[in-house]
Design a protein around this motif. Sequence first.
Motif, short mmCIF file in Angstrom:
data_model
loop_
_atom_site.label_atom_id
_atom_site.label_comp_id
_atom_site.label_asym_id
_atom_site.label_seq_id
_atom_site.Cartn_x
_atom_site.Cartn_y
_atom_site.Cartn_z
N ALA A 231 0.71 -1.41 0.12
CA ALA A 231 0.11 0.01 -0.15
C ALA A 231 1.02 1.22 0.00
O ALA A 231 0.62 1.91 -0.70
N MET A 232 1.82 1.32 0.83
CA MET A 232 2.70 2.29 0.75
C MET A 232 3.54 2.62 -0.38
O MET A 232 3.61 3.70 -1.13
N ILE A 233 3.84 1.35 -1.21
CA ILE A 233 4.41 1.80 -2.32
C ILE A 233 3.48 2.28 -3.50
O ILE A 233 3.73 3.16 -4.34
N GLN A 234 2.29 1.76 -3.45
CA GLN A 234 1.14 2.30 -4.37
C GLN A 234 1.05 3.65 -4.03
O GLN A 234 0.66 4.43 -4.95
N LEU A 235 0.94 4.09 -2.80
CA LEU A 235 0.74 5.49 -2.46
C LEU A 235 1.75 6.23 -3.13
O LEU A 235 1.52 7.48 -3.45
N VAL A 236 3.08 5.91 -2.80
CA VAL A 236 4.04 6.97 -3.36
C VAL A 236 4.16 6.96 -4.75
O VAL A 236 4.34 7.90 -5.38
N ALA A 237 3.92 5.67 -5.48
CA ALA A 237 3.82 5.83 -6.91
C ALA A 237 2.78 6.69 -7.28
O ALA A 237 2.77 7.45 -8.27
N GLY A 238 1.53 6.58 -6.65
CA GLY A 238 0.22 7.33 -7.11
C GLY A 238 0.46 8.87 -6.74
O GLY A 238 0.31 9.80 -7.64
N ALA A 239 1.36 9.09 -5.92
CA ALA A 239 1.60 10.59 -5.26
C ALA A 239 2.53 11.07 -6.51
O ALA A 239 2.38 12.24 -6.92
N ILE A 240 3.61 10.42 -6.69
CA ILE A 240 4.30 10.89 -8.01
C ILE A 240 3.65 11.05 -9.36
O ILE A 240 3.83 12.28 -9.86
N ASP A 241 2.69 10.25 -9.51
CA ASP A 241 1.71 10.50 -10.94
C ASP A 241 1.13 11.61 -10.79
O ASP A 241 0.81 12.45 -11.82
N ALA A 242 0.60 11.72 -9.57
CA ALA A 242 -0.40 12.80 -9.38
C ALA A 242 0.30 14.41 -9.13
O ALA A 242 -0.46 15.24 -9.48
N GLN A 243 1.47 14.20 -8.83
CA GLN A 243 2.24 15.49 -8.63
C GLN A 243 2.35 16.34 -9.91
O GLN A 243 2.28 17.74 -9.91
N SER A 244 2.43 15.71 -11.10
CA SER A 244 2.59 16.38 -12.48
C SER A 244 1.56 15.97 -13.47
O SER A 244 1.38 14.71 -13.40
N ALA B 183 10.53 -1.92 -9.37
CA ALA B 183 9.84 -1.37 -10.43
C ALA B 183 8.66 -0.32 -10.00
O ALA B 183 8.79 0.77 -10.64
N TRP B 184 8.11 -0.59 -8.95
CA TRP B 184 7.27 0.34 -8.57
C TRP B 184 7.88 1.72 -7.86
O TRP B 184 7.25 2.63 -7.76
N LEU B 185 9.12 1.40 -7.23
CA LEU B 185 9.88 2.51 -6.73
C LEU B 185 10.77 3.17 -7.45
O LEU B 185 11.63 4.14 -6.88
N HIS B 186 10.67 3.02 -8.78
CA HIS B 186 11.85 3.32 -9.49
C HIS B 186 12.12 5.05 -9.71
O HIS B 186 12.98 5.52 -10.05
N ASP B 187 10.76 5.43 -9.53
CA ASP B 187 10.62 7.01 -9.71
C ASP B 187 10.38 7.82 -8.45
O ASP B 187 9.89 8.93 -8.36
N CYS B 188 10.53 6.89 -7.31
CA CYS B 188 10.04 7.54 -5.87
C CYS B 188 10.95 8.90 -5.53
O CYS B 188 10.60 9.61 -4.64
N GLY B 189 12.11 9.04 -6.12
CA GLY B 189 12.88 10.32 -5.89
C GLY B 189 12.16 11.70 -6.44
O GLY B 189 12.75 12.73 -6.37
N LYS B 190 11.32 11.40 -7.42
CA LYS B 190 10.65 12.61 -8.04
C LYS B 190 9.82 13.25 -7.11
O LYS B 190 9.45 14.35 -7.38
N VAL B 191 9.49 12.66 -6.02
CA VAL B 191 8.87 13.64 -4.61
C VAL B 191 9.52 14.77 -4.50
O VAL B 191 9.11 15.80 -3.86
#
Length: 1010
Positions: A599-612, A658-666
């Motif tokens: 759930a945390m992984i999905q949350l981070v990935a969704g937040a990154i996609d929602a950021q931009s 794979a799900w956290l490959h762009d977590c640094g975009k936050v």
Amino acid sequence: MAVFDRQLARKECCMSLERAPLTRKMRFKIPLHVLAATGSSLVLLTLAALLAWQAYSDTRKILLSSVDESVQHIAIMMKTQVRQMLDPAEGQLDLLSHQNLARADSLAERLAELPTAQSILSANALLDAVYVGYPNGEFILFRRLRDATVRRVFRAPQEAHLLVQTQTLVGGKMQGEYRFYDQRNRLIKQQKRDNYTFDPRERPWYREAAASKESVIIDPYVYFTTRAVGTTLAKRSSEGAVFGLDVTLRDIDAQLTDLRITASSHVAVVDSRNRLLARDNGEPTYSVDENGEAHLRQVEEAGVPPIVAASALSGAGVQRAHKKAEGKDWEVISAPVPLRAEGKALRVLIAVPHDELFHEARQLLRRQLIIALALLAASIVAGIWVVRRITLPLRQLAEDTKRVAGFDFSTREMHSSRISEVDLLAKATQQMKSTIARFLEVSAALNSETRLERLLQEVLNDVAETAQAISGALYLVDEPSEGLTRMLRFGDNVDSLDDIYPLLLNDQTQAQHPGYRVIQARRSVTARASEAAPELVAVPLKTLGDTLIGVLTLELPERALPHGQGDSRLAFVEALASTAAVAIETRHLIEDQKNLLEAMIQLVAGAIDAQSPYTGGHCQRVPELTKLLVRAAHDAQQGPFAEFRLSDEDWEAVHVGAWLHDCGKVTTPEYVVDKATKLETVCNRIHEIRTRFEVLKRDAEIHYWRSRSQGTSDEAAWAELQAKWQAIDTDFAFVAECNVGGEFLGEDKVARLRAIAQRAWMRTLDDRLGLSRDELRRLEKVPPRALPAVESVLADKPEHLVERMPEEDMHHYAEHGFRIKVPAYKFNRGELYNLSISRGTLTEEERFIINDHIVQTIVMLEHMPFPKHLRQVPEIAGGHHERMDGRGYPRGLKREEMSVAARVMAIADVFEALTAADRPYKAPKTLSDSLLIMANMVRDAHLDADLFELFLRSGICHVYADRYMMAAQIDQVDIEAVIRLATDSQLSDEERKALIQSICDTARGATATA
């Protein structure tokens, strides 16, 4: 077959609980306490040993007491001897201090007292010299020339008997003389000694005596002339002169040999500073330095460790201690020898070896031990038969216990014992082995199962088979309904169980259900619906925290659990149920943690996609594509990935990476990611520049009206104003066009921007009002300009440069192994600098910030406490911007330095970015165009060639296209042509162009041409 074997082993283990094989039955049993009398011999031997030790200890005490008495005697004797040496000298000193020497002012008067000094030296053989020091520094010494050493030192004539050393003030200068006298006190020889000058007032004997009303004794020292060890007695006369007597301690050496308690004892005399004055072996107690001066040795320099140990004893009176030295035990003693009733004292140090001191005591102990050993031998011979008879079955039990310790629970026949307790122990051991073996087997089975459903079935089957149940059911606590829900069943009669006891749903009418009673009592219960009904046993499943998570209900054969003393099988079942409950709870916790992580992984990935709005869905689609391609590599049976296989844990690492490959975009600012124009930050600064151009137009209009007021021609001024406005509009239109960043900006356009920047406008307001703290800090080094100030419409100002924080410098990146060029500034918001960007809208600094997201991804993931099987997540997630030739970022890794999953991520990231239809700043590319671009990237060693070929041949590109791409994007693709274009390095430029044209024609549905 394996399942059948396992069930058969379970049943055999259960049957072993009821048998404990013994070879033969004994007619009678002998209690163990009957044989206790055999220990009496050992008691007697122990008593004999204690008595022998007591005798030895008493003898030691007697010997030590004797040593103490001897030491007391030695101390008294030494004290008497010292007093015999010092008391006469003190009397003579007191007498001498009242003679004319104390009052004599001239050398002649002092020499007149020669007979007196002669008589004092002759009366005491221990006196070496008599001397007087005067307050004015003059000095006279009377020395008896008693041995050849003294004569040689002073070069005395053969008939000389007495030496007088003087120093006298003559004409304000001290003059030294030697005078030699014969036995009749007749002067034989007189020598002037200019080098014989010293100040007696600086000597210890003079200072101490001058400060005291009584006579004083100086610490022993080595006489310079005779090299004898002695001391000085000094006393101040009423006239102020200080008299001194040198008293030797030579007679002490002769006495020390007689003070040895045993042959190997050591004896020494030391002063208050632990300096050697005398030794029992007669060796010198002093050493001579390079200047020829003799100094008393410290006791450590004697080279006798026992004496050194004795010198360390402190305290008043006689001190004694046991020390270890030279590899032997010593009794070391320190006894004080006062030089006077009060004040300074010497010490006698004695060291006695234990092997000599306690020789007789040890001989006595040895004789007594020999007698005790003889008794022991007789007792052993007498008791060996009894012991052999007793220990045979016990030895077998010990061997069985060792096997149990080595996890060998196999059963074997044992010799029975006539001792009832031993026989009971043998049976208990057999039962223990069977119980532990079964328990470990079931526990291992439970702990090895990772899936909850299969684990629950294992729990039910194991417990039911162990208890030999006819049938059974497993219920888990249902928290929402506060009741029990049946999960699994065992046997054929479970449905009839629920007919008798319907499913419990927290209903008081179900009070007779065993599961309900377990919930109420929180312990195992038994029940029977009727006399004809089977017996039911309900066992709670409780965790270590005493939390009830379920109930096991078993249908047992009649009288399977007899009342009274209880049944060991029930206890065994309860223990298994407890272990099973912990295993179930552990699996629940693991599942919950995995669900939470997911759930945390999905949350981070969704937040990154929602950021931009420009990257929506990217973090969801890349993992799907990654797993498709990794699965294809995993399933490959031949080719470069024939040996590539992933475990379940490896798959979890791929999924998380794979799900956290762009977590640094936050960490990437939105206004950088979404920067649509060159001058855009949080807002588009073109509006500020537009206002400046508006000011220029207003200034031109004002100039027009001013010129009209001064009589300028209306038509000429108006034409000039129109021309200025046109030029300003044209220049602003060009600036606005450059701001959009559509086409390549050449040097000619950059030059025009610089020319436009020369336009000036008038600022009349303070540009430091209303600024933030950071903006004001950037202006600290820029001096304020006087108003009104003339400024350019376009400018690169110092305040446009935003410094990088210390933790963001290049050393920080190098420490983490990142090989990337770090710009000098975090932001450069200069207007000309931004408008001069040749392609796109991003400056070098902003492009670094966007690329930095992968650095932040790696840093964030490396700081996360991943379990061991997820340690590869940072490498998988952080490698999708690396290139196969090592020219990627952030670490410049090459193909062989990257895992397969990391290389797959690079392909998935590029393909998703090319085909994504939710990027408002670009049109989505078709399938063929995307694969052509990726083929060129493979040729340039950007992407992995083997994985790209697998990506195409496995059809994953089409699977992904069908799921996520628009129908208009999906066109025909010549897979073989694309693979050849990507991997054939021998293609010429003409062949390459023809191949590309063929792929394009196929995509358009046209006939391929050569």
